[in-house]
Design an enzyme around this catalytic site. Structure first.
Site, PDB file in Angstrom:
ATOM      1  N   LEU A  45       3.760 120.734 -53.054  1.00 35.50           N
ATOM      2  CA  LEU A  45       5.163 120.787 -53.437  1.00 35.50           C
ATOM      3  C   LEU A  45       5.280 121.613 -54.712  1.00 35.50           C
ATOM      4  CD1 LEU A  45       6.029 117.017 -52.898  1.00 35.50           C
ATOM      5  CD2 LEU A  45       6.634 118.921 -51.380  1.00 35.50           C
ATOM      6  N   SER A  46       6.499 121.983 -55.061  1.00 37.59           N
ATOM      7  CA  SER A  46       6.641 122.812 -56.266  1.00 37.59           C
ATOM      8  C   SER A  46       6.106 122.094 -57.493  1.00 37.59           C
ATOM      9  CB  SER A  46       8.095 123.230 -56.459  1.00 37.59           C
ATOM     10  OG  SER A  46       8.953 122.121 -56.531  1.00 37.59           O
ATOM     11  N   GLU A  47       6.259 120.768 -57.553  1.00 36.43           N
ATOM     12  CA  GLU A  47       5.683 120.017 -58.674  1.00 36.43           C
ATOM     13  C   GLU A  47       5.191 118.650 -58.208  1.00 36.43           C
ATOM     14  OE1 GLU A  47       5.335 121.213 -61.693  1.00 36.43           O
ATOM     15  OE2 GLU A  47       6.722 122.916 -61.658  1.00 36.43           O
ATOM     16  N   THR A  48       4.084 118.215 -58.803  1.00 34.51           N
ATOM     17  CA  THR A  48       3.650 116.823 -58.749  1.00 34.51           C
ATOM     18  C   THR A  48       3.622 116.311 -60.184  1.00 34.51           C
ATOM     19  OG1 THR A  48       2.317 117.108 -56.739  1.00 34.51           O
ATOM     20  CG2 THR A  48       1.766 115.248 -58.177  1.00 34.51           C
TER      21      THR A  48
END
Length: 260
Positions: A45-48
Site C-alpha cells: 500500500l502507499s503507506e504502512t
C-alpha cells in the site's frame, strides 16, 4: 511465532473503496527497521504505519513499500481512526511523536482533525524532466518538500497521464499538480514514483503546502479540497500560520493478524 495486529483503513473517505488505503500496525515495542520495511513491502500500500505507546502519546512511523518517510497524512489519520474507534474510544485527542515533531489528532464531529506543520513553497523554474514527465508546461512551479505545479483548471489536472520514469528522475519527494476546483476550492493529484508511489490516491502531507498556497491565492483560511485520483478523497483544510489543520473521514476495511 510472532503475531502483529493489522488494520486496513481507507482514509479521507466515508466509505470503503474510496480515499487512500493505509495499513496500521499497533506494536508493543518497535520491530527491527528492516522488518517493518518488509511488512510495508508485503502490504504494498502507499503507506504502512506502525505505532508504539509511550506514556500518554504514541510514537508513529510511516513506510512506503520502498522507504520510510518523514511525514504522511493519510496514515496518521488512519492510525488515529484505529485508536479512536478500536483501541481507546474514550480518548478525545491523541498526540503522535514523529520525525516531523508532535502531531495531534482530535475528534471534529464525524471527522478527525489533524494538526500538522505548514510547508512553505517558493517559486522556481520548472525542471526539464518535470515538463517532460507531466507532458505539459505548468502555469507556475514552486519548490518545497515536493514540486508544486499550477495548472489551468480541474479538467487539466484530471487529464494528466504522467511519464513516471521521467518524474522519478526529479530530485524531490513528489510532484503535486493542482488547480482551482469546479466544486471545491482546489483540486490536486500527487505523483511520487521515486518513493514507490506512481500516484498516491489522497495525500494529506501535500496539503501542508497546498493549504497555505491556496489560502494566499484565494484570500481565505478555510478551504475545501478534493484529490481527484481514481479513488478520490475529500479534505477540509485550515491555514493557521505555522500550522495547517487537515480534517477528513475514514472507514475500516479489515482487521487481521500478521503471523511471522
Amino acid at each position: 511465532m510472532t503475531r502483529i495486529a493489522i488494520y486496513q483503513v481507507d482514509a479521507f473517505s466515508s466509505r470503503v473503496f474510496g480515499g487512500n488505503p493505509a495499513a496500521v500496525c499497533p506494536l508493543e515495542s518497535w520491530l527491527d527497521d528492516a522488518l517493518m520495511q518488509q511488512i510495508a513491502a508485503e502490504n504494498n500500500l502507499s503507506e504502512t504505519a506502525f505505532f508504539v505507546r509511550g506514556g500518554e502519546r504514541y510514537g508513529l512511523r510511516w513506510f512506503t513499500p520502498v522507504v520510510e518517510v518523514d511525514l504522511c497524512g493519510h496514515a496518521t489519520l488512519a492510525s488515529a481512526f484505529v485508536l479512536f474507534s478500536e483501541l481507546e474510544p474514550e480518548r478525545a485527542a491523541i498526540t503522535f511523536s514523529t520525525r516531523s515533531g508532535d502531531l495531534t489528532v482530535t475528534r471534529d464531529g464525524d471527522m478527525l482533525m489533524m494538526d500538522f506543520p505548514s510547508i512553505a513553497t517558493t517559486p522556481c523554474d520548472p525542471p526539464a524532466d518535470l515538463v517532460a514527465g507531466l507532458g505539459c508546461a505548468p502555469l507556475e512551479t514552486r519548490s518545497g518538500m515536493d514540486l508544486l505545479v499550477l495548472l489551468e483548471d480541474e479538467a487539466a489536472v484530471r487529464a494528466l497521464r504522467p511519464h513516471m520514469d521521467t518524474l522519478a528522475r526529479l530530485d524531490t519527494r513528489g510532484v503535486i499538480a493542482t488547480a482551482p476546483g469546479d466544486s471545491a476550492d482546489f483540486v490536486s493529484r500527487f505523483f511520487a514514483p521515486a518513493y514507490g508511489l506512481p500516484e498516491d490516491p489522497v495525500t494529506g502531507s501535500a496539503h501542508c503546502a497546498l493549504a497555505p498556497y491556496w489560502a494566499a491565492r484565494l484570500g481565505k483560511t478555510h478551504l475545501h479540497a478534493l484529490q481527484v485520483s481514481a479513488r478520490g478523497g475529500e479534505l477540509w483544510c485550515e491555514d493557521a500560520g505555522a500550522r495547517v489543520r487537515i480534517a477528513g473521514r475514514a472507514a475500516k476495511f479489515l482487521h487481521g493478524t500478521i503471523e511471522l
